[in-house]
Motif scaffolding. Structure first.
Motif, PDB file in Angstrom:
ATOM      1  N   GLU A  19       0.908   4.067  -2.965  1.00 47.53           N
ATOM      2  CA  GLU A  19       0.932   5.692  -2.668  1.00 47.53           C
ATOM      3  C   GLU A  19       2.118   6.418  -3.333  1.00 47.53           C
ATOM      4  O   GLU A  19       1.870   7.343  -3.648  1.00 47.53           O
ATOM      5  CB  GLU A  19       0.618   5.791  -1.180  1.00 47.53           C
ATOM      6  CG  GLU A  19      -0.701   5.590  -0.779  1.00 47.53           C
ATOM      7  CD  GLU A  19      -1.653   6.304  -1.370  1.00 47.53           C
ATOM      8  OE1 GLU A  19      -1.602   7.550  -1.375  1.00 47.53           O
ATOM      9  OE2 GLU A  19      -2.978   5.772  -1.945  1.00 47.53           O
ATOM     10  N   MET A  20       3.290   5.865  -3.007  1.00 45.03           N
ATOM     11  CA  MET A  20       4.549   6.519  -3.433  1.00 45.03           C
ATOM     12  C   MET A  20       4.624   6.435  -4.882  1.00 45.03           C
ATOM     13  O   MET A  20       5.068   7.669  -5.511  1.00 45.03           O
ATOM     14  CB  MET A  20       5.602   5.844  -2.817  1.00 45.03           C
ATOM     15  CG  MET A  20       5.975   5.769  -1.465  1.00 45.03           C
ATOM     16  SD  MET A  20       7.439   4.968  -0.799  1.00 45.03           S
ATOM     17  CE  MET A  20       8.615   5.876  -1.475  1.00 45.03           C
ATOM     18  N   GLU A  21       3.964   5.685  -5.467  1.00 50.79           N
ATOM     19  CA  GLU A  21       3.856   5.589  -6.954  1.00 50.79           C
ATOM     20  C   GLU A  21       3.103   6.646  -7.438  1.00 50.79           C
ATOM     21  O   GLU A  21       3.238   7.471  -8.369  1.00 50.79           O
ATOM     22  CB  GLU A  21       3.673   4.131  -7.612  1.00 50.79           C
ATOM     23  CG  GLU A  21       3.717   4.095  -8.919  1.00 50.79           C
ATOM     24  CD  GLU A  21       3.185   2.914  -9.448  1.00 50.79           C
ATOM     25  OE1 GLU A  21       3.522   2.492 -10.821  1.00 50.79           O
ATOM     26  OE2 GLU A  21       2.424   2.022  -9.024  1.00 50.79           O
ATOM     27  N   LYS A  22       2.123   6.847  -6.835  1.00 45.61           N
ATOM     28  CA  LYS A  22       0.884   7.872  -7.185  1.00 45.61           C
ATOM     29  C   LYS A  22       1.552   9.414  -6.995  1.00 45.61           C
ATOM     30  O   LYS A  22       1.065  10.412  -7.879  1.00 45.61           O
ATOM     31  CB  LYS A  22      -0.476   7.818  -6.381  1.00 45.61           C
ATOM     32  CG  LYS A  22      -1.414   6.562  -6.518  1.00 45.61           C
ATOM     33  CD  LYS A  22      -2.566   6.603  -5.651  1.00 45.61           C
ATOM     34  CE  LYS A  22      -3.327   5.217  -6.017  1.00 45.61           C
ATOM     35  NZ  LYS A  22      -4.421   5.222  -5.037  1.00 45.61           N
ATOM     36  N   ASN A  23       2.540   9.370  -6.195  1.00 44.56           N
ATOM     37  CA  ASN A  23       3.077  10.751  -5.695  1.00 44.56           C
ATOM     38  C   ASN A  23       4.545  10.971  -6.546  1.00 44.56           C
ATOM     39  O   ASN A  23       5.022  11.742  -6.342  1.00 44.56           O
ATOM     40  CB  ASN A  23       3.112  10.905  -4.406  1.00 44.56           C
ATOM     41  CG  ASN A  23       1.970  10.873  -3.359  1.00 44.56           C
ATOM     42  OD1 ASN A  23       0.756  11.434  -4.083  1.00 44.56           O
ATOM     43  ND2 ASN A  23       1.819  10.325  -2.350  1.00 44.56           N
ATOM     44  N   ARG A  63       0.892  -1.156  -0.122  1.00 45.94           N
ATOM     45  CA  ARG A  63      -0.073  -0.072  -0.161  1.00 45.94           C
ATOM     46  C   ARG A  63       0.633   1.189   0.057  1.00 45.94           C
ATOM     47  O   ARG A  63       0.377   2.196  -0.503  1.00 45.94           O
ATOM     48  CB  ARG A  63      -0.946  -0.023   1.172  1.00 45.94           C
ATOM     49  CG  ARG A  63      -2.182  -0.897   1.167  1.00 45.94           C
ATOM     50  CD  ARG A  63      -3.044  -0.850   2.229  1.00 45.94           C
ATOM     51  NE  ARG A  63      -4.243  -1.905   2.110  1.00 45.94           N
ATOM     52  CZ  ARG A  63      -4.745  -2.264   3.015  1.00 45.94           C
ATOM     53  NH1 ARG A  63      -4.550  -1.957   4.308  1.00 45.94           N
ATOM     54  NH2 ARG A  63      -5.604  -3.240   2.850  1.00 45.94           N
ATOM     55  N   ILE A  64       2.111   1.180   0.781  1.00 45.81           N
ATOM     56  CA  ILE A  64       2.832   2.400   0.821  1.00 45.81           C
ATOM     57  C   ILE A  64       3.406   2.642  -0.640  1.00 45.81           C
ATOM     58  O   ILE A  64       3.710   3.787  -1.194  1.00 45.81           O
ATOM     59  CB  ILE A  64       4.065   2.355   1.940  1.00 45.81           C
ATOM     60  CG1 ILE A  64       3.185   2.330   3.336  1.00 45.81           C
ATOM     61  CG2 ILE A  64       4.920   3.070   1.734  1.00 45.81           C
ATOM     62  CD1 ILE A  64       4.054   1.898   4.423  1.00 45.81           C
TER      63      ILE A  64
END
Length: 63
Positions: free
Chosen positions: A24-28, A20-21
């Motif tokens: 999120e890091m990929e999205k950001n 999950r982390i």
């Protein structure tokens, strides 16, 4: 649940959290966008567990 069952459950919980982390890091745009978060999470958790095993083996040898 037996001890081994608890360890397996803990592994999967850690794996899910790391995945999950990474999503999120990929999205950001904090990590490479072409990675597979599940495979990367599995590798990260395996490295952590291997490191912990190495440390515990060293501690046993000292005793």
């Amino acid at each position: 649940m037996r001890n081994s069952g608890k360890k397996i459950e803990a592994f999967f919980q850690l794996w899910i959290a790391v995945a999950r982390i990474l999503v999120e890091m990929e999205k950001n745009h904090q990590v490479y966008g072409g990675m597979d978060p599940r495979k990367c999470a599995q590798s990260i958790v395996a490295m952590i567990e291997g490191g912990l095993l190495m440390v515990s083996r060293q501690n046993i040898q000292v005793l």
